[in-house]
Design an enzyme around this catalytic site. Structure first.
Site, short mmCIF file in Angstrom:
data_model
loop_
_atom_site.label_atom_id
_atom_site.label_comp_id
_atom_site.label_asym_id
_atom_site.label_seq_id
_atom_site.Cartn_x
_atom_site.Cartn_y
_atom_site.Cartn_z
N TRP A 118 0.87 -1.19 0.00
CA TRP A 118 0.00 0.00 0.00
C TRP A 118 0.90 1.23 0.00
CZ3 TRP A 118 -5.03 -0.06 -1.07
CH2 TRP A 118 -5.71 1.16 -0.98
N ASP A 168 1.30 11.55 -1.90
CA ASP A 168 0.44 12.73 -1.71
C ASP A 168 -0.96 12.33 -1.23
OD1 ASP A 168 -0.76 11.66 -3.96
OD2 ASP A 168 -0.26 13.34 -5.29
N GLU A 171 -2.16 9.31 -2.83
CA GLU A 171 -1.35 8.11 -2.65
C GLU A 171 -0.51 7.84 -3.90
OE1 GLU A 171 -4.51 5.37 -0.98
OE2 GLU A 171 -3.88 6.49 0.77
N GLU A 325 -17.25 8.29 -4.28
CA GLU A 325 -15.93 8.93 -4.31
C GLU A 325 -15.81 9.84 -5.54
OE1 GLU A 325 -12.32 6.43 -5.20
OE2 GLU A 325 -11.68 7.22 -3.27
C1 BGC Z 1 -7.70 8.54 -2.14
C2 BGC Z 1 -7.24 9.03 -0.79
C3 BGC Z 1 -8.20 8.58 0.29
C4 BGC Z 1 -8.46 7.08 0.21
C5 BGC Z 1 -9.56 6.65 1.14
C6 BGC Z 1 -7.87 7.03 -2.07
O1 BGC Z 1 -8.32 6.58 -3.33
O2 BGC Z 1 -6.75 8.86 -3.12
O3 BGC Z 1 -7.20 10.43 -0.78
O4 BGC Z 1 -7.67 8.90 1.53
O5 BGC Z 1 -8.84 6.75 -1.09
O6 BGC Z 1 -10.73 7.37 0.93
#
Ligand code: BGC
Length: 370
Positions: A118, A168, A171, A325
């Site tokens: 991860w 960042d 990720e 999301e």
């Molecule tokens: C996002 C992160 C977020 C995580 C959990 C990832 O896909 O890029 O910003 O913290 O999902 O929501």
């Protein structure tokens, strides 16, 4: 994939459901999962969780925010030994592996996930936590004493690591130092120093160093940049304006950063991309970021634009009033890259607690309530 058609916002229903989604999914430990229905998001991120707690703190659920902050404090103090070892290694001039740093997400019981691979080394969440904790304590007049040790450890950790390249907000790109990561750290250090919760000198010195670096290498044509040396903007930089207040809201850097975002990543209908060239789940628009944009508009008096942002988010809720999301299937930058992610992880994560949180925060800023 289910593609929800944008529809007229139903704010009362979405406000109610957003609070439920946050409180009903909170673990007994106090941790919030990022998304309970999405295998790889059944963990608690400091970044997501801090904004979720901010929403709960505002939306008549302060006990929920308390429980999250206590959980964070425990997570940090449980790792005091690891933090001290890391800081010793840094003082000796060593360059520890990423695994020596604190991870970005934990199991709901506060354990390391143990998952190798991860994108776990991210510093921003710890700064965001300091910011959210301080805002919550001030809002409810709560006693800061139980948090002092965790805050001290977090400040020491950030003061020693802030300039280290790491992943960042999204990720990605762990070879860079990211504008939004610096912004979250600065925001957190500033908040705890102002509140008298941490060593003021240490915070002030670190803030000065961050400001100098950003001024010298973290800007392009007057706006904050995605990473040091980059010419791009990124949606996460909106948080450097509001809520972190890294630069004066009525000053030229805030104006130029907002302008660059409006030109490059804010879409005509009000959705916001993470950045140009994003391919994750096809690279669509993120309600979370429309939330940050609206929050900033509200703070600079662009109330109608802020209201439009709130409506945009609500128009992508599912029939059950759940927020995703990404606004699925809409204005994807890389439509052909969608299927690979769906095959890997399943449909667009819904409900994303962070999306619900940003909706609640923006509603609160605008005085939209039940
Ligand atoms: C996002 C992160 C977020 C995580 C959990 C990832 O896909 O890029 O910003 O913290 O999902 O929501």
């Amino acid at each position: 994939m289910n593609v929800p058609i944008p529809h007229a916002p139903d704010h009362p229903a979405l406000l109610r459901r957003s609070i439920e989604v946050i409180t009903e999914n909170q673990a007994p430990s106090g941790a919030y999962p990022a998304c309970p229905a999405f295998e790889v998001y059944r963990y608690s991120w400091f970044r997501d969780g801090s904004f979720i707690a901010e929403a709960a703190s505002r939306a008549d659920a302060p006990d929920s925010a308390d429980a999250f902050h206590r959980w964070c404090a425990q997570v940090v103090t449980d790792r005091a030994g690891r933090i001290e070892e890391l800081l010793d290694a840094l003082r000796r001039g060593e360059r520890p592996d990423e695994v020596a740093y604190l991870p970005t997400r934990y199991t709901l019981d506060g354990e390391d996930t143990g998952e190798v691979g991860w994108w776990d080394f991210q510093l921003d969440g710890y700064g965001t936590w300091l910011w959210a904790l301080t805002a919550h304590l001030a809002r409810h007049g709560s006693d800061p004493e139980p948090y002092r040790e965790a805050v001290r450890l977090t400040v020491d950790y950030l003061a020693a690591t802030w300039s280290t390249p790491c992943y960042d907000w999204w990720e990605e790109y762990n070879d860079q130092v990211h504008g939004a990561t610096l912004g979250a750290i600065r925001g957190g250090l500033h908040a705890v120093a102002e509140a008298g919760l941490a060593d003021r000198d240490l915070c002030a010195r670190t803030i000065d160093a961050i400001d100098t670096l950003v001024r010298e290498r973290g800007m392009y044509e007057g706006h904050l940049a995605k990473w040091l040396g980059s010419k791009q903007v990124d949606g996460s930089l909106l948080a450097c304006l509001t809520p972190f207040g890294n630069v004066p809201l009525d000053g030229p850097v805030a104006a130029a950063t907002l302008h660059a975002a409006e030109l490059d990543i804010v879409q005509p209908d009000g959705g916001v991309y993470r950045y140009l060239g994003d391919t994750f789940y096809g690279g669509g628009q993120w309600p979370v970021l429309t939330g940050f944009l609206g929050w900033h508009y509200a703070r600079i008096g662009r109330t109608a634009d802020a209201r439009r942002a709130l409506d945009w988010i609500a128009s992508y809720a599912t029939e059950d009033h759940l927020l995703p999301e990404q606004a699925p299937g809409v204005r994807l930058q890389a439509p052909r890259r969608l299927t690979e992610w769906e095959e890997r992880w399943g449909d667009n994560a819904t409900p994303l607690l962070w999306s619900h949180a940003m909706y609640l925060i923006l509603a609160d800023e605008l005085g939209v309530s039940l």
